[in-house]
Write an enzyme that holds these catalytic residues in place. Structure first.
Site, PDB file in Angstrom:
ATOM      1  N   HIS A 104      -8.814 -12.056   8.387  1.00 40.00           N
ATOM      2  CA  HIS A 104      -7.937 -13.192   8.704  1.00 40.00           C
ATOM      3  C   HIS A 104      -8.112 -13.681  10.145  1.00 40.00           C
ATOM      4  CE1 HIS A 104      -5.980 -12.854   4.887  1.00 40.00           C
ATOM      5  NE2 HIS A 104      -5.458 -11.663   5.142  1.00 40.00           N
ATOM      6  N   ASP A 108     -10.741  -8.650  -1.111  1.00 42.71           N
ATOM      7  CA  ASP A 108      -9.351  -8.403  -0.750  1.00 42.71           C
ATOM      8  C   ASP A 108      -8.436  -9.310  -1.577  1.00 42.71           C
ATOM      9  OD1 ASP A 108      -7.771  -7.106   1.813  1.00 42.71           O
ATOM     10  OD2 ASP A 108      -6.836  -8.980   1.168  1.00 42.71           O
ATOM     11  N   HIS A 120      -6.024 -11.042  -0.571  1.00 43.46           N
ATOM     12  CA  HIS A 120      -5.732 -12.257   0.181  1.00 43.46           C
ATOM     13  C   HIS A 120      -7.032 -12.934   0.619  1.00 43.46           C
ATOM     14  CE1 HIS A 120      -2.303  -9.476   0.764  1.00 43.46           C
ATOM     15  NE2 HIS A 120      -1.603 -10.567   0.518  1.00 43.46           N
ATOM     16  N   ASP A 122      -6.084  -3.906  -1.991  1.00 41.06           N
ATOM     17  CA  ASP A 122      -4.711  -4.317  -2.251  1.00 41.06           C
ATOM     18  C   ASP A 122      -4.600  -5.117  -3.543  1.00 41.06           C
ATOM     19  OD1 ASP A 122      -6.218  -6.245  -0.993  1.00 41.06           O
ATOM     20  OD2 ASP A 122      -4.659  -6.913   0.373  1.00 41.06           O
TER      21      ASP A 122
END
Length: 347
Positions: free
Chosen positions: A163, A198, A200, A287
């Site tokens: 990110h 991931d 996200h 995740d």
């Protein structure tokens, strides 16, 4: 498979609760994540855990702007000097500029925090050394693969990185480990693919390579229409300029299980094959597990399948740790991917 890891990540241990979709939660990105992964790797016998070499900032500067790095290195000490906060405090951004507002000379550390963040992550006294150590871990794994001493390697990087944009931090990420390794590879003249699995979207990685033709970014993630980071990760985002077509996104709905995940993965693998890269960087977030809160529904047996699908590409691969927050599942699932990559998992 060699794992590269450092204990320096323990210096970054945020404890201050924050808002997440209407709830106050404790920070899930904690040192025990890396400790659980390392224990699972030790127990698996997959290979040795190796300390990283020190790489300095040359590779980091190929990805992040000089002014952002100068801010990040000194942010905590300047904030503490200006506010009188104790040494164990956490500096959290809360004041941000109006969109489009130019920035002049900085006047206060709080202003700098708002300028260089696109989230509300805390910076602690140990954040900078932990982030640099995560880069060293990643670069050490990349070096082993790029130099041909290993076909694949795993970087147990913490804090994570995907990110972090060229000039800002967010999502528990301060320096973009995967992007730094990919850029170092590209600097050698290689064509590089990044596969981000991931939960996200890797918005920072996408931003960094948005206009580059020599790095292909492919991401499978939660639909940003309802999940962090919200502003990017849609299927129509394909890159721009020289990089048009080298970004591909696969947003998937909440609750996706392997039956829904596998077709998207197969298509993503096909995109990477079409790009014909010399090397692959995997942003390895686990995740996506059913045990993680409000996410996908992948189960333990799916992670070796993921690793096997990646290794079928036949490309030298660096795995870089990103998310995964259920402490009971994270080590098992990371090891599952790595064993699948090494041919030791079930299909």
């Amino acid at each position: 498979m060699h794992t590269f890891a450092s204990d320096a990540h323990r210096q970054h241990h945020p404890r201050q609760p924050f808002h997440d979709q209407g709830h106050m939660i404790a920070p899930p990105e904690v040192p025990e994540r890396a400790e659980r992964i390392r224990a699972a790797i030790d127990a698996s016998g997959i290979g040795p855990v190796v300390a990283p070499a020190a790489y300095g900032l040359d590779a980091v500067r190929r990805v992040h702007t000089d002014d952002y790095l100068e801010f990040l290195e000194h942010a905590f000490e300047r904030w503490r000097a200006a506010t009188g906060a104790p040494a164990d405090a956490e500096a959290v951004p809360y004041a941000r500029p109006i969109r489009g507002q130019p920035r002049g000379e900085p006047h206060h550390p709080i202003e700098a925090f708002g300028w260089y963040s696109h989230d509300s992550d805390a910076i602690l006294s140990g954040t900078w050394p932990a982030a640099i150590a995560a880069v060293d871990v990643t670069m050490s794994a990349w070096q082993a693969v790029a130099d041909g001493t290993a076909r694949n390697a795993y970087a147990l990087a913490r804090p994570p990185g995907h990110h972090a944009a060229a000039d800002s931090y967010a999502g528990y990420c301060f320096l973009n480990n995967a992007a730094i390794a990919a850029a170092a590879w590209a600097d050698r003249g290689a064509r590089v693919a990044i596969l981000d699995v991931d939960y996200h979207h890797g918005n920072g990685t996408q931003q960094i390579f948005w206009e580059r033709a020599d790095v292909c970014f492919v991401s499978l993630h939660a639909d940003p229409a309802r999940e962090y980071p919200f502003f990017s990760g849609y299927a129509d985002e394909r890159g721009a300029g020289p990089g048009e077509g080298t970004t591909r996104n696969y947003p998937l709905p909440l609750g996706t299980d392997w039956a829904g995940y596998e077709p998207a993965l197969d298509d993503a693998i096909g995109v990477i094959e079409g790009f014909a890269p010399d090397g692959l960087v995997v942003s390895l977030g686990v995740d996506t597990a059913a045990e993680d809160y409000d996410t996908f529904q992948l189960v333990a047996g799916d992670y070796p399948r993921l690793g096997a699908a990646i290794t079928r590409l036949g490309i030298p691969t660096v795995f870089v740790q990103e998310g995964g927050y259920d402490l009971d599942a994270i080590g098992r699932n990371v090891v599952g991917v790595l064993l699948g990559c090494e041919g030791g998992g079930s299909n």
